[in-house]
Write an enzyme that holds these catalytic residues in place. Structure first.
Site, PDB file in Angstrom:
ATOM      1  CG  HIS A  19      37.242  54.170  42.153  1.00  0.00           C
ATOM      2  ND1 HIS A  19      37.765  54.652  40.989  1.00  0.00           N
ATOM      3  CD2 HIS A  19      37.715  54.965  43.131  1.00  0.00           C
ATOM      4  CE1 HIS A  19      38.522  55.706  41.252  1.00  0.00           C
ATOM      5  NE2 HIS A  19      38.500  55.912  42.545  1.00  0.00           N
ATOM      6  CG  LEU A  64      30.434  53.987  34.228  1.00  0.00           C
ATOM      7  CD1 LEU A  64      31.009  54.247  32.845  1.00  0.00           C
ATOM      8  CD2 LEU A  64      29.575  52.732  34.232  1.00  0.00           C
ATOM      9  CG  ASP A  92      35.528  57.599  40.673  1.00  0.00           C
ATOM     10  OD1 ASP A  92      36.277  58.198  39.885  1.00  0.00           O
ATOM     11  OD2 ASP A  92      34.603  56.865  40.299  1.00  0.00           O
ATOM     12  CG  HIS A  96      30.695  64.592  34.773  1.00  0.00           C
ATOM     13  ND1 HIS A  96      31.699  64.691  33.833  1.00  0.00           N
ATOM     14  CD2 HIS A  96      30.865  63.382  35.367  1.00  0.00           C
ATOM     15  CE1 HIS A  96      32.428  63.603  33.838  1.00  0.00           C
ATOM     16  NE2 HIS A  96      31.944  62.783  34.761  1.00  0.00           N
ATOM     17  CB  ALA A 108      29.609  57.526  34.131  1.00  0.00           C
TER      18      ALA A 108
END
Length: 191
Positions: A19, A64, A92, A96, A108
């Protein structure tokens, strides 16, 4: 200070910088030996820090590594769409629950699993590089790991659709990237 000696000392170690989000990382990977490659997220290809900060902090863009300046986004998308096998997909996607993102100490992560391939297609289309999308998504990573590419296929069509505001997520919801907005590409067939 750390990775350069590691690459030199263990030259057959397959290294993936996950990432990446900066021009510095792009430049490092391009100048590194063939065993060093990197993944990129669709949100780092499509957005810069303004998406997160302009008009107030938008928690669903908080991830992040954090979104960077436009110069970094431009370097990432140039590298991703260049055809270099040193770069490949790394979603990624971070599901959440909405309440854990929308609070004073939010988690994040950007939720992109609902449309990752379609979002990568938008990025590659913006650069006139749709012919390089399949390798980025399906071949470069497999090659790096010594795996055969998947024989499964999907067909994308430039057909806009509106992303739901939320998806059910256990007893809560998750707010996806582009909630309530459109994505220009759709998956129309999978095999």
């Amino acid at each position: 200070q750390i990775i350069t000696p590691l690459v030199a000392d263990i030259s057959d170690l397959q290294i993936v910088m996950e990432h990446i989000s900066t021009k510095d990382a792009v430049d490092y990977v391009l100048g590194a030996p063939p065993n060093v490659r990197a993944t990129m997220t669709c949100h780092h290809l499509l957005y810069n820090r303004n998406a997160l900060l302009v008009g107030g902090v938008k928690p669903h863009f908080y991830c992040l590594p954090i979104l960077k300046r436009e110069t970094h986004r431009e370097a990432l998308i140039e590298a991703a769409t260049s055809g270099s096998s040193k770069f490949f997909l790394g979603t990624d996607s971070a599901p959440h629950a909405t309440p854990t993102k929308e609070n004073a100490c939010g988690c994040a992560g950007v939720y992109t699993a609902h449309a990752a391939v379609e979002l990568y297609a938008e990025a590659f289309d913006q650069m006139g590089a749709l012919d390089k999308l399949e390798a980025f998504c399906s071949k470069n990573g497999a090659e790096h790991y010594g795996l055969s590419p998947s024989t499964r296929t999907m067909t994308l069509e430039k057909k806009a659709w509106t992303v739901p505001s939320t998806y059910q997520f256990g007893d809560s919801t998750v707010t996806p990237l582009r909630a309530g907005e459109t994505i220009a590409w759709s998956i129309v067939e999978r095999s």
